[in-house]
Motif scaffolding. Structure first.
Motif, PDB file in Angstrom:
ATOM      1  N   HIS A 276       0.787  -1.234   0.000  1.00  0.00           N
ATOM      2  CA  HIS A 276       0.000   0.000   0.000  1.00  0.00           C
ATOM      3  C   HIS A 276       0.824   1.291   0.000  1.00  0.00           C
ATOM      4  N   ILE A 277       2.035   1.243  -0.500  1.00  0.00           N
ATOM      5  CA  ILE A 277       2.839   2.466  -0.547  1.00  0.00           C
ATOM      6  C   ILE A 277       3.152   2.856  -1.998  1.00  0.00           C
ATOM      7  N   ARG A 278       3.570   4.112  -2.154  1.00  0.00           N
ATOM      8  CA  ARG A 278       4.159   4.537  -3.419  1.00  0.00           C
ATOM      9  C   ARG A 278       5.627   4.142  -3.337  1.00  0.00           C
ATOM     10  N   ASP A 279       6.125   3.482  -4.359  1.00  0.00           N
ATOM     11  CA  ASP A 279       7.530   3.075  -4.302  1.00  0.00           C
ATOM     12  C   ASP A 279       8.059   2.799  -5.711  1.00  0.00           C
ATOM     13  N   PHE A 280       9.344   2.954  -5.848  1.00  0.00           N
ATOM     14  CA  PHE A 280       9.997   2.694  -7.132  1.00  0.00           C
ATOM     15  C   PHE A 280      11.394   2.176  -6.830  1.00  0.00           C
ATOM     16  N   ALA A 281      11.737   1.041  -7.420  1.00  0.00           N
ATOM     17  CA  ALA A 281      13.031   0.420  -7.115  1.00  0.00           C
ATOM     18  C   ALA A 281      13.802   0.177  -8.403  1.00  0.00           C
ATOM     19  N   VAL A 282      15.094   0.445  -8.346  1.00  0.00           N
ATOM     20  CA  VAL A 282      15.973   0.131  -9.484  1.00  0.00           C
ATOM     21  C   VAL A 282      16.665  -1.187  -9.160  1.00  0.00           C
ATOM     22  N   TYR A 283      16.447  -2.190  -9.998  1.00  0.00           N
ATOM     23  CA  TYR A 283      17.059  -3.508  -9.736  1.00  0.00           C
ATOM     24  C   TYR A 283      18.413  -3.663 -10.418  1.00  0.00           C
ATOM     25  N   ASP A 284      18.500  -3.170 -11.642  1.00  0.00           N
ATOM     26  CA  ASP A 284      19.793  -3.088 -12.337  1.00  0.00           C
ATOM     27  C   ASP A 284      19.638  -2.047 -13.435  1.00  0.00           C
ATOM     28  N   ASN A 285      20.607  -1.866 -14.285  1.00  0.00           N
ATOM     29  CA  ASN A 285      20.510  -0.730 -15.211  1.00  0.00           C
ATOM     30  C   ASN A 285      19.509  -0.921 -16.347  1.00  0.00           C
ATOM     31  N   LYS A 286      18.819  -2.066 -16.370  1.00  0.00           N
ATOM     32  CA  LYS A 286      17.771  -2.266 -17.375  1.00  0.00           C
ATOM     33  C   LYS A 286      16.464  -2.715 -16.734  1.00  0.00           C
ATOM     34  N   SER A 287      16.372  -2.506 -15.440  1.00  0.00           N
ATOM     35  CA  SER A 287      15.217  -3.085 -14.779  1.00  0.00           C
ATOM     36  C   SER A 287      14.779  -2.275 -13.559  1.00  0.00           C
ATOM     37  N   THR A 288      13.487  -1.931 -13.523  1.00  0.00           N
ATOM     38  CA  THR A 288      12.960  -1.194 -12.365  1.00  0.00           C
ATOM     39  C   THR A 288      11.600  -1.754 -11.954  1.00  0.00           C
ATOM     40  N   GLY A 289      11.144  -1.347 -10.760  1.00  0.00           N
ATOM     41  CA  GLY A 289       9.830  -1.776 -10.269  1.00  0.00           C
ATOM     42  C   GLY A 289       9.040  -0.574  -9.782  1.00  0.00           C
ATOM     43  N   LEU A 290       7.747  -0.520 -10.133  1.00  0.00           N
ATOM     44  CA  LEU A 290       6.880   0.578  -9.688  1.00  0.00           C
ATOM     45  C   LEU A 290       5.735   0.031  -8.848  1.00  0.00           C
ATOM     46  N   GLN A 291       5.441   0.717  -7.758  1.00  0.00           N
ATOM     47  CA  GLN A 291       4.295   0.345  -6.921  1.00  0.00           C
ATOM     48  C   GLN A 291       3.459   1.602  -6.703  1.00  0.00           C
ATOM     49  N   SER A 292       2.148   1.486  -6.921  1.00  0.00           N
ATOM     50  CA  SER A 292       1.322   2.701  -7.019  1.00  0.00           C
ATOM     51  C   SER A 292       0.292   2.842  -5.904  1.00  0.00           C
ATOM     52  N   GLY A 293       0.750   2.675  -4.646  1.00  0.00           N
ATOM     53  CA  GLY A 293      -0.087   3.047  -3.508  1.00  0.00           C
ATOM     54  C   GLY A 293      -1.278   2.151  -3.253  1.00  0.00           C
ATOM     55  N   ARG A 294      -2.417   2.810  -3.026  1.00  0.00           N
ATOM     56  CA  ARG A 294      -3.600   2.055  -2.572  1.00  0.00           C
ATOM     57  C   ARG A 294      -4.875   2.895  -2.717  1.00  0.00           C
ATOM     58  N   PHE A 295      -6.004   2.242  -2.595  1.00  0.00           N
ATOM     59  CA  PHE A 295      -7.321   2.851  -2.380  1.00  0.00           C
ATOM     60  C   PHE A 295      -7.675   3.978  -3.356  1.00  0.00           C
ATOM     61  N   CYS A 296      -7.272   3.875  -4.620  1.00  0.00           N
ATOM     62  CA  CYS A 296      -7.553   4.928  -5.601  1.00  0.00           C
ATOM     63  C   CYS A 296      -7.102   6.292  -5.095  1.00  0.00           C
ATOM     64  N   GLU A 297      -5.927   6.327  -4.475  1.00  0.00           N
ATOM     65  CA  GLU A 297      -5.286   7.604  -4.130  1.00  0.00           C
ATOM     66  C   GLU A 297      -4.234   7.944  -5.179  1.00  0.00           C
ATOM     67  N   THR A 298      -3.763   6.919  -5.884  1.00  0.00           N
ATOM     68  CA  THR A 298      -2.605   7.081  -6.772  1.00  0.00           C
ATOM     69  C   THR A 298      -2.817   6.388  -8.113  1.00  0.00           C
ATOM     70  N   VAL A 299      -2.444   7.091  -9.172  1.00  0.00           N
ATOM     71  CA  VAL A 299      -2.296   6.428 -10.476  1.00  0.00           C
ATOM     72  C   VAL A 299      -0.797   6.455 -10.768  1.00  0.00           C
ATOM     73  N   GLY A 300      -0.216   5.299 -10.946  1.00  0.00           N
ATOM     74  CA  GLY A 300       1.207   5.234 -11.239  1.00  0.00           C
ATOM     75  C   GLY A 300       1.473   5.478 -12.714  1.00  0.00           C
ATOM     76  N   TRP A 301       2.590   6.150 -12.986  1.00  0.00           N
ATOM     77  CA  TRP A 301       2.984   6.435 -14.381  1.00  0.00           C
ATOM     78  C   TRP A 301       4.397   5.925 -14.591  1.00  0.00           C
ATOM     79  N   LEU A 302       4.595   5.178 -15.667  1.00  0.00           N
ATOM     80  CA  LEU A 302       5.914   4.614 -15.913  1.00  0.00           C
ATOM     81  C   LEU A 302       6.200   4.679 -17.402  1.00  0.00           C
ATOM     82  N   GLY A 303       7.308   5.291 -17.780  1.00  0.00           N
ATOM     83  CA  GLY A 303       7.659   5.371 -19.192  1.00  0.00           C
ATOM     84  C   GLY A 303       8.991   4.682 -19.450  1.00  0.00           C
ATOM     85  N   ILE A 304       9.109   4.067 -20.622  1.00  0.00           N
ATOM     86  CA  ILE A 304      10.366   3.382 -20.972  1.00  0.00           C
ATOM     87  C   ILE A 304      10.778   3.769 -22.391  1.00  0.00           C
TER      88      ILE A 304
END
Ligand SMILES: Nc1ccn([C@@H]2O[C@H](COP(=O)(O)O)[C@@H](O)[C@H]2O)c(=O)n1
Ligand SMILES: [Zn+2]
Ligand SMILES: [Zn+2]
Length: 623
Positions: A276-304
């Motif tokens: 239930h948190i906003r979070d973004f993690a870099v795993y390596d130089n070609k890989s990331t993870g996005l987490q977009s919160g909870r309860f329709c408080e957040t719309v996550g945006w991710l571009g590549i």
């Protein structure tokens, strides 16, 4: 066509009334838009762009008493319709992803039997390209059945779930949805291989199966799949997980190491959820993870940017990936589409879904006022000993009202009621207490159970449960206690409750998890509103709306409400009363204290779940 001449005036009158109501609604929406207008950070558009939701938990009506999360599912549909058009006009792709947990948290999803009967038809109006399952789709069989029959069926190949199975007939289990999806995007022709995973969840109903990632990677099908779709056939791997993306959650790390054996250079994007948190993690130089919160408080945006070739330097990661957390309100939605009038923004489908929500809310009587709440009660904006803490309210006022369901239940003279704080889902706000409030604060219909043990053990249980990590949904044989920071704020700055500033309070390392406070929302654009201030692996510029952070306090796993005689002996029989949901945890804690108990010794106490107790408290005008 309009019937006979007598009914014509009535028809005209009705049409007039409908037009007037629709116009009032539109004007109210536009007025709201003018009222709430913070300045925002722009989204960055890339070759392929993703809109991500997770842990919506039925909040499709929006947050009716919090302006910054007040858009509804219809507005969200209008928003993404425009975003897709914008992307396509630029020759870019836009995909929609959801990471599960669509129940338990709001009257719209939970006031029906089966749970989700009205909310799922609303949810599925959104055109997701990839979606997966959460643990809340698996507690009760009826929810899993709805997931299989309605959601997975509706989305067909877009429903991707690689480690959960459903019993289609006695003893015959089949994957819910599809184990993977291989497709090519319409604009850039990007070839995507997508998989979906739920974390190692073990409290699922008997008609479903969850295989942990550690087991799935040993199975032949996944190796075969990766051998079939060799790196030359895949431009991007998408892993949609109901799993936190944070580095300290091992499951995605295990999966990532496995995938990299087959795809050393391929870009991999993870989408996560559950904590239930906003979070973004870099795993390596070609890989990331996005987490977009909870309860329709957040719309996550991710571009590549898919065409950027790989580089070993870490700074290159942001040339490939970009992320934003969009506040779930009309101002943000309209700003990011560049449309300035609500009339132009709202699409026919969006309006239809908004109407569908209003109709469902009316039919369910969600706005029926039961009583009034005299103050805000917070989950973690104040400490649990503060008069405005919802947990203090529970232990001092609400839990003591719990009675056994019948007179035949044998009672000891002393008792301790223990409740898992995870069963409280949201702050309780000052104002009308409605049926919706009951579900928002505590949606679970758990039973209370009783276990009588000597006082010396009973008094130690809360401490033991709070000294481990976060209580996760595990069976007794795998309690899986995690470090508490999985659930609590990991970075705290800014204002503390007494109004002074304390910037040195940076206690943890990554995303902040803070509430915006209803009564403190400010409607002047110059002043920042309180809300999320996220610090993730890309820094602190991810929130589309710059907020003032609030200090949040650590919430323990459980709290207790006691009725004990200070002078009685250590061996006095004492009733431990708790939700059946935490039976394994209580038995484990007693074992840690040196007392052996079995599930068969636990007896039924009451079916008056917490939401019902709160409702009765409000009904009896006790707030
Ligand atoms: N019957 C239940 C089911 C769940 N809970 C609480 O919900 C937590 C899981 O929620 P997520 O949205 O994080 O998946 C679980 O850990 C329990 O605290 C409950 O109380 N009763
Ligand atoms: Zn959730
Ligand atoms: Zn979850």
């Amino acid at each position: 066509m309009f019937g006979n001449s007598r009914s014509r005036p009535i028809t005209i009158l009705l049409a007039l009334i409908v037009t007037v109501i629709a116009t009032i609604l539109l004007l109210r929406r536009s007025a709201y838009h003018r009222e709430y207008a913070p300045s925002l950070r722009n989204l960055e558009w890339r070759d392929i762009n993703f809109v991500h939701t997770t842990d919506t938990h039925g909040w499709y009506s929006g947050h009716l008493n919090q302006k910054q999360y007040q858009a509804d599912w219809g507005d969200f549909i209008s928003f993404t319709t425009h975003l897709r058009e914008i992307a396509h006009a630029k020759g870019q792709d836009l995909l929609l992803v959801d990471s599960g947990d669509r129940h338990d948290g709001n009257g719209l999803s939970d006031a029906t039997k089966p749970n989700g009967a009205k909310s799922l038809p609303i949810f599925i109006q959104q055109d997701y390209d990839i979606l997966t399952i959460g643990n809340h789709e698996l507690y009760e069989f009826e929810n899993s059945k709805a997931e299989y029959d309605i959601v997975a069926k509706h989305y067909n190949t877009n429903y991707v779930c690689s480690n959960v199975e459903y019993e289609v007939s006695e003893g015959v289990f089949k994957p819910i949805g599809n184990k993977y999806k291989y497709f090519t995007t319409p604009m850039k022709g990007i070839r995507i291989l997508a998989l979906g995973f739920l974390f190692d969840f073990r409290r699922n109903n008997d008609h479903t199966r969850v295989k942990p990632i550690s087991q799935v990677i040993e199975e032949s099908w996944i190796g075969d799949l990766f051998s079939e779709f060799t790196p030359d056939k895949v431009d991007l791997i998408v892993i949609n997980g109901h799993i936190p993306v944070s580095h300290d959650w091992e499951e995605l790390q295990t999966l990532h190491t496995f995938i990299r054996k087959f795809y050393p250079d391929t870009k991999i994007q993870y989408f996560g959820g559950h904590s239930h948190i906003r979070d973004f993690a870099v795993y390596d130089n070609k890989s990331t993870g996005l987490q977009s919160g909870r309860f329709c408080e957040t719309v996550g945006w991710l571009g590549i940017n898919t065409n950027i070739s790989q580089s070993s330097s870490n700074s290159a990661v942001s040339n490939i990936f970009t992320r934003s957390y969009i506040d779930f309100n009309l101002h943000s939605f309209m700003y990011h589409t560049g449309i300035t009038s609500y009339e132009k923004f709202t699409t026919q489908k969006g309006q239809h879904v908004s109407q569908q929500i209003k109709k469902a809310r009316n039919e369910l009587g969600l706005e029926t006022i039961v009583g009034h709440v005299n103050s805000n009660y917070y989950m973690d904006y104040v400490s649990i000993t503060h008069p405005k803490s919802v947990f203090k309210l529970l232990s001092d006022k609400i839990l003591p009202t719990l009675k056994p369901t019948n007179d035949f239940i044998e009672l000891s003279s002393e008792r301790i009621i223990i409740i898992n704080t995870g069963s409280i889902r949201y702050d309780l706000y000052k104002g009308p207490f409605t049926l919706d409030t009951e579900y928002i604060v505590s949606p679970f219909r758990n039973n209370w159970v009783k276990l009588t043990v000597p006082k010396k053990y009973a008094v130690g249980v809360t401490n033991v449960l709070n000294s481990g990590g976060y209580i996760l949904n595990k069976k007794v044989d795998n309690l899986h206690l995690l470090p508490p920071q999985q659930r609590s704020p990991r970075y705290i700055t800014s204002k503390i409750p007494d109004g002074s500033r304390n910037p040195s309070q940076k206690v943890f390392q990554s995303s902040e998890f803070s509430y915006s406070i209803n009564e403190d929302i400010v409607f002047e654009s110059k002043q920042l509103t309180k809300g999320y201030v996220t610090h993730d692996d890309f820094g602190d510029d991810g929130d589309d709306t710059p907020h003032r952070a609030v200090v949040t306090h650590k919430v323990p796993n459980v709290i207790e409400s006691t009725c004990l005689d200070q002078d009685s002996s250590d061996d006095t029989p004492t009733d431990l009363i708790f939700y059946d949901f935490i039976i394994p945890n209580i038995i484990w804690a007693l074992h840690e204290l040196g007392f052996e108990a079995e599930k068969s010794q636990v007896s039924f106490f009451s079916s008056d779940y917490l939401g019902k107790l709160l409702n009765e408290y409000a009904r009896n005008d006790k707030f």
